[in-house]
Design an enzyme around this catalytic site. Structure first.
Site, PDB file in Angstrom:
ATOM      1  N   HIS A   1      30.397  51.809  31.435  1.00  0.00           N
ATOM      2  CA  HIS A   1      29.566  50.695  31.946  1.00  0.00           C
ATOM      3  C   HIS A   1      30.304  49.359  31.825  1.00  0.00           C
ATOM      4  O   HIS A   1      29.688  48.314  31.649  1.00  0.00           O
ATOM      5  CB  HIS A   1      28.218  50.602  31.221  1.00  0.00           C
ATOM      6  CG  HIS A   1      27.502  51.902  31.099  1.00  0.00           C
ATOM      7  ND1 HIS A   1      26.591  52.355  32.015  1.00  0.00           N
ATOM      8  CD2 HIS A   1      27.609  52.890  30.161  1.00  0.00           C
ATOM      9  CE1 HIS A   1      26.147  53.546  31.657  1.00  0.00           C
ATOM     10  NE2 HIS A   1      26.761  53.898  30.537  1.00  0.00           N
TER      11      HIS A   1
ATOM     12  N   SER B   1      49.677  31.191  44.737  1.00  0.00           N
ATOM     13  CA  SER B   1      48.705  30.492  45.574  1.00  0.00           C
ATOM     14  C   SER B   1      49.390  29.337  46.277  1.00  0.00           C
ATOM     15  O   SER B   1      50.288  28.707  45.725  1.00  0.00           O
ATOM     16  CB  SER B   1      47.569  29.991  44.694  1.00  0.00           C
ATOM     17  OG  SER B   1      46.915  28.909  45.300  1.00  0.00           O
TER      18      SER B   1
ATOM     19  N   LYS C   1      49.116  30.262  39.634  1.00  0.00           N
ATOM     20  CA  LYS C   1      48.611  31.606  39.918  1.00  0.00           C
ATOM     21  C   LYS C   1      49.679  32.697  40.007  1.00  0.00           C
ATOM     22  O   LYS C   1      50.769  32.490  40.514  1.00  0.00           O
ATOM     23  CB  LYS C   1      47.813  31.612  41.240  1.00  0.00           C
ATOM     24  CG  LYS C   1      46.568  30.792  41.220  1.00  0.00           C
ATOM     25  CD  LYS C   1      45.538  31.243  40.191  1.00  0.00           C
ATOM     26  CE  LYS C   1      44.882  32.557  40.553  1.00  0.00           C
ATOM     27  NZ  LYS C   1      43.991  32.433  41.707  1.00  0.00           N
TER      28      LYS C   1
ATOM     29  N   GLU D   1      45.000  44.532  45.333  1.00  0.00           N
ATOM     30  CA  GLU D   1      43.802  44.224  46.125  1.00  0.00           C
ATOM     31  C   GLU D   1      43.899  44.876  47.500  1.00  0.00           C
ATOM     32  O   GLU D   1      42.907  45.370  48.046  1.00  0.00           O
ATOM     33  CB  GLU D   1      43.639  42.707  46.264  1.00  0.00           C
ATOM     34  CG  GLU D   1      43.340  42.033  44.930  1.00  0.00           C
ATOM     35  CD  GLU D   1      43.486  40.517  45.013  1.00  0.00           C
ATOM     36  OE1 GLU D   1      42.459  39.843  45.041  1.00  0.00           O
ATOM     37  OE2 GLU D   1      44.627  40.016  45.062  1.00  0.00           O
TER      38      GLU D   1
END
Ligand code: ARG
Length: 462
Positions: free
Chosen positions: A159, A280, A286, A293
């Site tokens: 969970h 970025s 970043k 992804e």
């Protein structure tokens, strides 16, 4: 532009409309089947000559012509004309142009319907081999990584809440299991599809004495299809192949999701090498896990291929329908996407490190040893349900006073259970707990090492 000679020009009085030419063609994507189409044609022609339906000399001409065409295509010298619709007609037309009369005999006893069904099966056999090799590559990388982290502990989550401590190797090996099932599934798919439809013709077979066993044998098929009506319209194997790809994509996506989370500042469990990160355009600090992804996102496309393939099949009347031409769009896309994602995932695995220091420093958080404490009490003859209650109360106590279970004194323990003795501390703390796992397949040190040895042996045999 010269007229494209189609075999049915005597039947249809007009040239195909330009819009229809673009709409009906599959050459733009099925040209990648050319090797399989040529292999199928050579086998078919050899069989025709064995059956005396063409002469030996004609077969030799056909074989030579086809192998020249193969070379021309692979060298990029072949002129594709979309008015010929597909790779089958493009090659046949080129053969006739090249060798004349003998070329016109190639299609004896054959339809594009059994031809394309054969080509696709041949392509898929190879594609499955390629994907299985890529799966093995990824599995090997994961096992190698597991070997590196077989002495380090991390929290496992259920969970998305801290659950129990596990060896990092055990976590990594869990994915090796997923990819092993994918490997087996693809093998099963290959075994099931390895049946030759050639000789089924358009739908009903042929009045010519074709030797179907000869072509099947030449092309490495295990059997010939039993029913010609089924054989020309069966694309079950396409749906199954895409499902297998979708399952691989699912597993890759879950791995990606884990590592996207693990690479965050909040977790900081893994560091993906700079060469596999992006930054970025605005925020200079970043380091983004874009490859992961995209692995996650590409899964959606493969699911799309699966739904499209099933939907193509569900409304078909018996026999071949042109709808089936679009099977290739989806099998190619699924295979390509998953192949690329597997390559990327393998590379990322080889370029990622676990931040064991940070993980270790935080192992005390989240009562990872609570279950172990309950099992300790079971060892002291307390019923598990009671033990569960005792530890639950102890955890609440710890939370209230900002303590960890291993920091409690004997007196504090005794307040909750008389059965807790000084040996309790061996069952507390994430590393201690991980040492205590005894069940087969558990995420402990010994079990992980056994699994690593198991996989190393398996891969050596593969
Ligand atoms: N390009 C077609 C396909 O991929 C070949 C079969 C066409 N057959 C036909 N009878 N129109 O399915």
């Amino acid at each position: 532009m010269a007229k494209a000679k189609k075999s049915w020009e005597k039947r249809l009085s007009k040239q195909t409309d330009g819009l229809a030419v673009d709409f009906v063609e599959s050459l733009s994507y099925d040209k990648r089947l050319y090797k399989y189409d040529i292999a199928g044609s050579i086998a078919h022609a050899r069989m025709l000559s064995e059956q005396k339906l063409i002469t030996k000399a004609e077969f030799k001409k056909i074989e030579k012509g086809l192998s020249e065409i193969s070379d021309e295509i692979s060298a990029g010298r072949f002129k594709f004309d979309k008015r010929l619709e597909d790779i089958h007609m493009a090659i046949e037309e080129a053969l006739v142009a090249k060798i004349g009369a003998a070329g016109k005999k190639l299609h004896t006893g054959r339809s594009r319907n059994d031809q394309v069904a054969t080509d696709v099966r041949l392509w898929m056999r190879d594609e499955i081999e390629t994907l299985r090799n890529k799966l093995t590559g990824l599995q090997k990388s994961l096992v190698e990584m597991a070997d590196k982290y077989d002495e380090f502990v991390m929290p496992a989550y259920t969970h998305m809440q801290r659950a129990q401590p596990v060896v990092i190797a055990g976590y990594l090996l869990s994915f090796v299991e997923c990819f092993e099932r994918d490997y087996i599934r693809l093998g099963n798919c290959r075994d099931l599809l390895n049946v030759c439809p050639l000789g089924s013709g358009a739908i009903a077979g042929s009045t010519l004495a074709l030797d179907r066993r000869s072509t099947a044998k030449q092309l490495g098929f295990c059997e010939v299809s039993r029913n010609s009506i089924d054989a020309v319209s069966d694309r079950d194997f396409c749906a199954e192949f895409i499902f297998d790809c979708a399952m691989i994509a699912t597993h890759l996506s879950r791995l990606a999701e884990d590592w996207i989370i693990y690479a965050s500042n909040e977790f900081g469990f893994v560091r993906i090498d700079d060469s596999f990160c992006t930054s970025s355009s605005m925020m200079p600090q970043k380091r983004n896990p874009d490859m992961l992804e995209l692995i996650r996102a590409k899964t959606a496309g493969v699911y799309g291929n699966l739904v499209a393939m099933l939907t193509i099949l569900k409304g078909l009347a018996s026999g071949y329908n042109r709808d089936l031409q679009e099977d290739k769009i989806h099998i190619f896309s699924a295979g390509d996407t998953v192949g690329a994602s597997l390559d990327m995932a393998s590379a990322i695995v080889l370029h990622t490190e676990f931040n064991t220091k940070k993980i270790e420093a935080e192992l005390g958080e989240g009562f990872l040893d609570a279950t172990s404490l309950a099992e300790y009490l079971v060892g002291k003859k307390v019923a598990f349900r009671e033990a569960h209650g005792i530890v639950g109360a102890l955890v609440a106590y710890c939370e209230k006073w900002g303590k960890k279970l291993c920091e409690l004194s004997q007196e504090e323990f005794k307040g909750y259970s008389e059965r807790i003795e000084p040996d309790v501390y061996d069952s507390l703390g994430a590393v201690n707990v991980t040492r205590k796992y005894v069940t087969e397949g558990a995420a402990g040190f010994g079990q992980s090492q056994e699994q690593i040895a198991y996989w190393q042996k398996r891969f050596a045999e593969r």
